[in-house]
Structures are given as structure tokens and as C-alpha cells.
Design an enzyme around this catalytic site. Structure first.
Site, short mmCIF file in Angstrom:
data_model
loop_
_atom_site.label_atom_id
_atom_site.label_comp_id
_atom_site.label_asym_id
_atom_site.label_seq_id
_atom_site.Cartn_x
_atom_site.Cartn_y
_atom_site.Cartn_z
N SER A 1 0.85 -1.18 0.00
CA SER A 1 0.00 0.00 0.00
C SER A 1 0.89 1.23 0.00
O SER A 1 2.04 1.18 0.46
CB SER A 1 -0.88 0.01 1.25
OG SER A 1 -1.52 1.26 1.43
N TYR B 1 -1.50 0.35 10.64
CA TYR B 1 -1.55 -0.15 9.26
C TYR B 1 -0.28 0.23 8.51
O TYR B 1 0.30 -0.58 7.78
CB TYR B 1 -2.78 0.43 8.57
CG TYR B 1 -2.99 -0.10 7.17
CD1 TYR B 1 -3.17 -1.46 6.93
CD2 TYR B 1 -3.03 0.77 6.07
CE1 TYR B 1 -3.37 -1.94 5.64
CE2 TYR B 1 -3.24 0.31 4.79
CZ TYR B 1 -3.41 -1.05 4.58
OH TYR B 1 -3.60 -1.53 3.30
#
Length: 246
Positions: free
Chosen positions: A126, A139
Site C-alpha cells: 500500500s 496499518y
């Protein structure tokens, strides 16, 4: 026929990758926990099902995979948006387990088969792996670790005929991902995409995965960052009409 193993294949990017690869002539193994979703996808693609939690994957789970030309590590997830001072360590543990240790287990199990077939590993990380942001520490930390794993593996496999790619998506319209992160709060999940003109779709990422996988065997794409036109960086997101003509 080339064989692909796709994790996180029951929804989102994983499902889109599995379906596109199957339509393109790959023999696909769907890896995920939700049997009902896997059954529906398999019925439409003639793919094989391996029902499991990748954080607990073992060699025995993949005995039916006799060869592997492509491993797409899509399984992942984010849980919570708390600031560091108030964050839940259990959420961090879940994110690390699925994003990092799940990827690790899959690579360890299938790496020898990928080298034998001179295949390709594509890890879906990501843009959260590139920088931190408020409420994203857990995250970002997990995806940064997955990124470091990918980079280290690429160097460790020097001299081996296997390709290793990291794909870093920005904003992708995957409502289930946001619902999971926000404890099922649909209003907050929908607000993430509010007024964003054409965020990426799971199918867009699948097209890039297919492109990389189908490159000549001597061509390695180390890493590829992809964002919608409306998003120029983690903090430069335009909300409004881009006046697309097509």
C-alpha cells in the site's frame, strides 16, 4: 497452463485478480477463509479452493499445488484508526499477523516451486508503506514491514530465476476494507470516498497484476505505485468533478 495462487481471494483486490487471471487462461487457486464466497467465485471461474487462514498456513494445506508460476499476496487488512497513544495493541497484532506473517508463510511454503517454474511473486502492499499519517500508525507499520520483507527477499534471491514485485495501491474503492477498519460504520466508510471522482477499483489493480505476471520472464518490476488521478499523494486528494470526457 500456468498456475497462480491468490490469497485474499474471497473479496476485493484478491477476488478481482483471481477472476481476471482465470479468464486469461491461468489455473487459479483461491486462498481465503470464507467458504461461501470462495464457492461462488470458483463456480464462475473453475478455480480451485484452499479454505484457510493464511496466518496459520502450512505445507500440508498446499499439497494439491504441484507447481506454482505466480503467487499474489493480496490478503491483508486494516483495523482501527486510533492515534498511537490510544491504539489497541490487539489491532496491531492482527494487522501484523495477516499483512506480514501471512505473506511470510505463503512465500516460505511456495518459494521452491516458484523458483522451479521461474515464476513471479507479487506482494500487494500500500502507499501506506511509504509514509505515516494520523490514525494510520498500525496499518502503516504493518505495510512498511511487508514492504521491507519484499525488498529483502528480492535481494536474497539474487542469482535465482524468480521475479519479485511490490505493488503499492493508493485509494481503491473497496468498501469492505473500510467497513472492517471502521468496525462496520457504513457512514464513516462511505465518507472516505465521498466526492472522489473515479477512485481506483479492484479490477484496475488486477489489470496491473496481470500485466506484471505476463511480462517476459527476464523482466522484473521491482515496485509500482498506482493511484487514481484524483489522488496525487497521501495528503493531496481532490474531491470534486474532474470533468472526464471519456
Amino acid at each position: 497452463m500456468r498456475t497462480a495462487v491468490v490469497t485474499g481471494a474471497s473479496s476485493g483486490i484478491g477476488e478481482a485478480c483471481a477472476c481476471l487471471l482465470a479468464r486469461s487462461g491461468w489455473d487459479v487457486f483461491l486462498v481465503a477463509r470464507r467458504r461461501d464466497r470462495l464457492d461462488k467465485i470458483a463456480a464462475n471461474t473453475n478455480a480451485h479452493i484452499i479454505e484457510l487462514d493464511i496466518t496459520k498456513a502450512t505445507e500440508e494445506d498446499f499439497q494439491q499445488v504441484k507447481k506454482c508460476d505466480l503467487l499474489v499476496n493480496c490478503a491483508g487488512g486494516a483495523f482501527g484508526i486510533d492515534f498511537v497513544a490510544e491504539s489497541n495493541a490487539d489491532d496491531w497484532t492482527k494487522m501484523y499477523n495477516v499483512n506480514v506473517l501471512g505473506t511470510l508463510r505463503m512465500i516460505q511454503i511456495l518459494l521452491s516451486r516458484l523458483v522451479e517454474s521461474q515464476g513471479c511473486i507479487i506482494n500487494i502492499t500500500s502507499t501506506a508503506a511509504l509514509s505515516g499519517y494520523e490514525g494510520g500508525s498500525g496499518y502503516c507499520a504493518a505495510k512498511s514491514a511487508q514492504r521491507a520483507l519484499t525488498q529483502s527477499l528480492r535481494l536474497e534471491m539474487k542469482g535465482k530465476p524468480v521475479r519479485i514485485t511490490e505493488l503499492l495501491p493508493g485509494m481503491v474503492y473497496t468498501p469492505e476494507f473500510s467497513l472492517n477498519r471502521l468496525s462496520g460504520n457504513a457512514d464513516k466508510a462511505n465518507a472516505i470516498y465521498k466526492d472522489v471522482d473515479r477512485p481506483l477499483r479492484a479490477e484496475d489493480i488486477a489489470q496491473i497484476v496481470s500485466m506484471v505476471a505476463n511480462l517476459p520472464s527476464h523482466v522484473n518490476v521491482d515496485e509500482l505505485t498506482v493511484r487514481p488521478v484524483a489522488q496525487r499523494s497521501q495528503y493531496a486528494l481532490f474531491r470534486g468533478d474532474l470533468n472526464w470526457k471519456h
